[in-house]
Design a protein around this motif. Structure first.
Motif, PDB file in Angstrom:
ATOM      1  N   TRP A 127      73.609  33.444  69.768  1.00  0.00           N
ATOM      2  CA  TRP A 127      73.712  32.284  70.650  1.00  0.00           C
ATOM      3  C   TRP A 127      74.050  31.050  69.833  1.00  0.00           C
ATOM      4  CZ3 TRP A 127      70.410  36.257  71.006  1.00  0.00           C
ATOM      5  CH2 TRP A 127      70.321  36.931  72.242  1.00  0.00           C
ATOM      6  N   LEU A 128      74.965  30.251  70.315  1.00  0.00           N
ATOM      7  CA  LEU A 128      75.314  28.985  69.692  1.00  0.00           C
ATOM      8  C   LEU A 128      74.906  27.882  70.656  1.00  0.00           C
ATOM      9  CD1 LEU A 128      76.702  27.378  67.425  1.00  0.00           C
ATOM     10  CD2 LEU A 128      78.853  27.637  68.691  1.00  0.00           C
ATOM     11  N   ASN A 129      73.930  27.094  70.250  1.00  0.00           N
ATOM     12  CA  ASN A 129      73.377  26.053  71.137  1.00  0.00           C
ATOM     13  C   ASN A 129      73.059  26.627  72.516  1.00  0.00           C
ATOM     14  OD1 ASN A 129      73.559  24.236  69.057  1.00  0.00           O
ATOM     15  ND2 ASN A 129      75.421  23.248  69.816  1.00  0.00           N
ATOM     16  N   ASP A 130      72.399  27.791  72.499  1.00  0.00           N
ATOM     17  CA  ASP A 130      71.905  28.487  73.692  1.00  0.00           C
ATOM     18  C   ASP A 130      72.986  29.146  74.534  1.00  0.00           C
ATOM     19  OD1 ASP A 130      69.197  27.842  73.160  1.00  0.00           O
ATOM     20  OD2 ASP A 130      69.452  25.870  74.086  1.00  0.00           O
ATOM     21  N   GLY A 215      81.113  18.348  66.535  1.00  0.00           N
ATOM     22  CA  GLY A 215      80.249  18.652  67.670  1.00  0.00           C
ATOM     23  C   GLY A 215      78.819  18.980  67.323  1.00  0.00           C
ATOM     24  N   GLY A 216      78.450  18.831  66.065  1.00  0.00           N
ATOM     25  CA  GLY A 216      77.118  19.238  65.640  1.00  0.00           C
ATOM     26  C   GLY A 216      76.017  18.292  66.108  1.00  0.00           C
ATOM     27  N   PRO A 217      74.770  18.652  65.853  1.00  0.00           N
ATOM     28  CA  PRO A 217      74.346  19.842  65.102  1.00  0.00           C
ATOM     29  C   PRO A 217      74.489  21.130  65.921  1.00  0.00           C
ATOM     30  CG  PRO A 217      72.429  18.661  65.904  1.00  0.00           C
ATOM     31  CD  PRO A 217      73.626  17.807  66.252  1.00  0.00           C
ATOM     32  N   PHE A 218      74.554  22.240  65.192  1.00  0.00           N
ATOM     33  CA  PHE A 218      74.707  23.554  65.815  1.00  0.00           C
ATOM     34  C   PHE A 218      73.502  24.427  65.482  1.00  0.00           C
ATOM     35  CE2 PHE A 218      79.034  22.026  65.072  1.00  0.00           C
ATOM     36  CZ  PHE A 218      79.592  22.175  66.326  1.00  0.00           C
ATOM     37  N   THR A 219      72.860  24.923  66.519  1.00  0.00           N
ATOM     38  CA  THR A 219      71.759  25.871  66.319  1.00  0.00           C
ATOM     39  C   THR A 219      72.250  27.270  66.658  1.00  0.00           C
ATOM     40  OG1 THR A 219      70.054  24.229  66.807  1.00  0.00           O
ATOM     41  CG2 THR A 219      69.450  26.555  67.024  1.00  0.00           C
ATOM     42  N   VAL A 247      65.953  35.295  64.866  1.00  0.00           N
ATOM     43  CA  VAL A 247      65.875  34.176  63.934  1.00  0.00           C
ATOM     44  C   VAL A 247      66.800  33.066  64.417  1.00  0.00           C
ATOM     45  CG1 VAL A 247      65.373  35.710  61.994  1.00  0.00           C
ATOM     46  CG2 VAL A 247      67.745  35.005  62.434  1.00  0.00           C
ATOM     47  N   ALA A 248      66.639  31.884  63.818  1.00  0.00           N
ATOM     48  CA  ALA A 248      67.519  30.764  64.156  1.00  0.00           C
ATOM     49  C   ALA A 248      67.605  29.815  62.973  1.00  0.00           C
ATOM     50  CB  ALA A 248      67.011  30.023  65.388  1.00  0.00           C
ATOM     51  N   TYR A 249      68.707  29.071  62.950  1.00  0.00           N
ATOM     52  CA  TYR A 249      68.886  28.015  61.948  1.00  0.00           C
ATOM     53  C   TYR A 249      69.769  26.938  62.556  1.00  0.00           C
ATOM     54  CZ  TYR A 249      73.471  30.157  61.161  1.00  0.00           C
ATOM     55  OH  TYR A 249      74.748  30.650  61.333  1.00  0.00           O
ATOM     56  N   THR A 250      69.721  25.752  61.985  1.00  0.00           N
ATOM     57  CA  THR A 250      70.528  24.635  62.479  1.00  0.00           C
ATOM     58  C   THR A 250      71.370  24.076  61.345  1.00  0.00           C
ATOM     59  OG1 THR A 250      68.892  24.061  64.165  1.00  0.00           O
ATOM     60  CG2 THR A 250      70.472  22.343  63.544  1.00  0.00           C
ATOM     61  N   SER A 251      72.657  23.847  61.632  1.00  0.00           N
ATOM     62  CA  SER A 251      73.588  23.274  60.671  1.00  0.00           C
ATOM     63  C   SER A 251      74.242  22.040  61.284  1.00  0.00           C
ATOM     64  CB  SER A 251      74.673  24.286  60.290  1.00  0.00           C
ATOM     65  OG  SER A 251      74.101  25.452  59.728  1.00  0.00           O
ATOM     66  N   GLU A 252      74.543  21.071  60.456  1.00  0.00           N
ATOM     67  CA  GLU A 252      75.187  19.860  60.942  1.00  0.00           C
ATOM     68  C   GLU A 252      76.641  20.097  61.321  1.00  0.00           C
ATOM     69  OE1 GLU A 252      73.810  16.902  61.746  1.00  0.00           O
ATOM     70  OE2 GLU A 252      71.971  18.038  61.387  1.00  0.00           O
ATOM     71  N   THR A 253      77.298  21.068  60.666  1.00  0.00           N
ATOM     72  CA  THR A 253      78.691  21.396  60.972  1.00  0.00           C
ATOM     73  C   THR A 253      78.815  22.902  61.155  1.00  0.00           C
ATOM     74  OG1 THR A 253      79.382  21.782  58.676  1.00  0.00           O
ATOM     75  CG2 THR A 253      79.432  19.496  59.488  1.00  0.00           C
ATOM     76  N   MET A 254      79.892  23.325  61.832  1.00  0.00           N
ATOM     77  CA  MET A 254      80.128  24.767  61.964  1.00  0.00           C
ATOM     78  C   MET A 254      80.717  25.357  60.690  1.00  0.00           C
ATOM     79  SD  MET A 254      78.918  26.537  64.326  1.00  0.00           S
ATOM     80  CE  MET A 254      79.877  28.027  64.089  1.00  0.00           C
ATOM     81  N   TYR A 255      81.288  24.513  59.824  1.00  0.00           N
ATOM     82  CA  TYR A 255      81.685  24.991  58.503  1.00  0.00           C
ATOM     83  C   TYR A 255      80.463  25.534  57.785  1.00  0.00           C
ATOM     84  CZ  TYR A 255      83.230  24.884  53.631  1.00  0.00           C
ATOM     85  OH  TYR A 255      83.508  25.228  52.324  1.00  0.00           O
ATOM     86  N   GLU A 256      79.378  24.766  57.802  1.00  0.00           N
ATOM     87  CA  GLU A 256      78.131  25.233  57.202  1.00  0.00           C
ATOM     88  C   GLU A 256      77.535  26.369  58.020  1.00  0.00           C
ATOM     89  OE1 GLU A 256      75.878  21.668  57.337  1.00  0.00           O
ATOM     90  OE2 GLU A 256      76.809  20.805  55.539  1.00  0.00           O
TER      91      GLU A 256
END
Length: 277
Positions: A127-130, A215-219, A247-256
């Motif tokens: 899931w990307l931002n749910d 468009g971040g942040p991206f969870t 599991v989940a993580y959050t990144s400021e960009t989709m590159y990361e």
């Protein structure tokens, strides 16, 4: 005009089951030609539409499946693994005007021929931002950060429907209709090549760079089919368990975000045992 083609294999003409896409398997060699036909049709169409350069990024499994000798001589192919942006490597250099997703498929937990997200098994949902995410959705967010539009998507009908959500303006070509995970009603390669070429010619007009989209942040949340895989994934800094198998993580960009996702799936694939998953 410079076009990047991200070429995956599960959504190629005639592909319906694992042996069609597993390097060294009984049907893989035959399906390499079908896969190459789809990609070459896109190459021809983009040149028909006025492209100056077409770079193909091999994006399936070992990333050594396409037959270079069957491609139009004007194209170039990036082949092999261990690339910074994996399936969309090459988009980050600032010289790509449009990208095509050729041979794409639906995501893990969705209907669709050979539907998955990065790992054939083990991952049961992303899931990307749910929002449930396919490889197409993840990669579309990555390329948007570099101002590159998705102009063409090919795959089964479910993959094309999925693309309506992340690339509504892109041309879509269904090369087969989903019946089950391992079955489809397939068009012949002569027909799909003609359809892809015509769509790529039209899609070339959409290859216009835009302002980068931040468009971040991206969870990103990832669900696995076994508890120990969720535990293994937490080795990656910033990745936390949010459930027994998730599991989940959050990144400021989709590159990361996509690089972290690649790290998670690489570690998880190494934690899978042959018999007990």
């Amino acid at each position: 005009m410079r076009i990047l083609i991200s070429a995956d294999m599960e959504g190629a003409t005639g592909v319906t089951w694992p042996d069609d896409v597993m390097p060294g398997a009984s049907q893989w060699e035959r399906c390499r030609s079908l896969f190459t036909s789809d990609v070459n049709a896109a190459v021809l169409g983009f040149y028909d539409g006025g492209a100056d350069e077409v770079l193909i990024n091999e994006a399936h499994s070992t990333m050594r499946n396409l037959l270079l000798e069957q491609l139009d001589e004007r194209a170039q192919m990036l082949t092999g693994r261990h690339k910074a942006l994996s399936m969309v490597e090459g988009v980050q250099h600032g010289d790509v005007d449009g990208i095509a997703f050729v041979g794409y498929h639906a995501g893990a937990g969705m209907e669709g021929v050979l539907a998955h997200t990065y790992l054939a098994n083990s991952v049961t949902g992303v899931w990307l931002n749910d929002v449930r995410a396919s490889e197409g959705l993840l990669n579309a967010h990555v390329v948007a950060e570099f101002g590159v539009p998705v102009v063409l998507v090919t795959g089964d009908d479910v993959a094309c429907e999925d693309a309506l959500g992340y690339a509504p303006e892109a041309l879509k070509v269904a090369v087969k209709d989903h019946v089950s995970r391992y079955a489809a009603v397939c068009r012949t390669p002569a027909r799909t090549a003609a359809d892809i070429r015509a769509a790529a010619k039209e899609a070339a007009s959409l290859a216009v760079r835009h302002e980068p989209v931040r468009g971040g942040p991206f969870t990103v949340a990832v669900e696995f089919d076994a508890e120990h895989l969720a535990m293994a994934a937490t080795v990656v800094p910033g990745v936390d368990r949010i459930g027994e198998r998730k599991v989940a993580y959050t990144s400021e960009t989709m590159y990361e975000g996509i690089r972290a996702f690649k790290a998670v799936t690489t570690i998880v694939s190494a934690a899978v045992e042959e018999q007990y998953g």
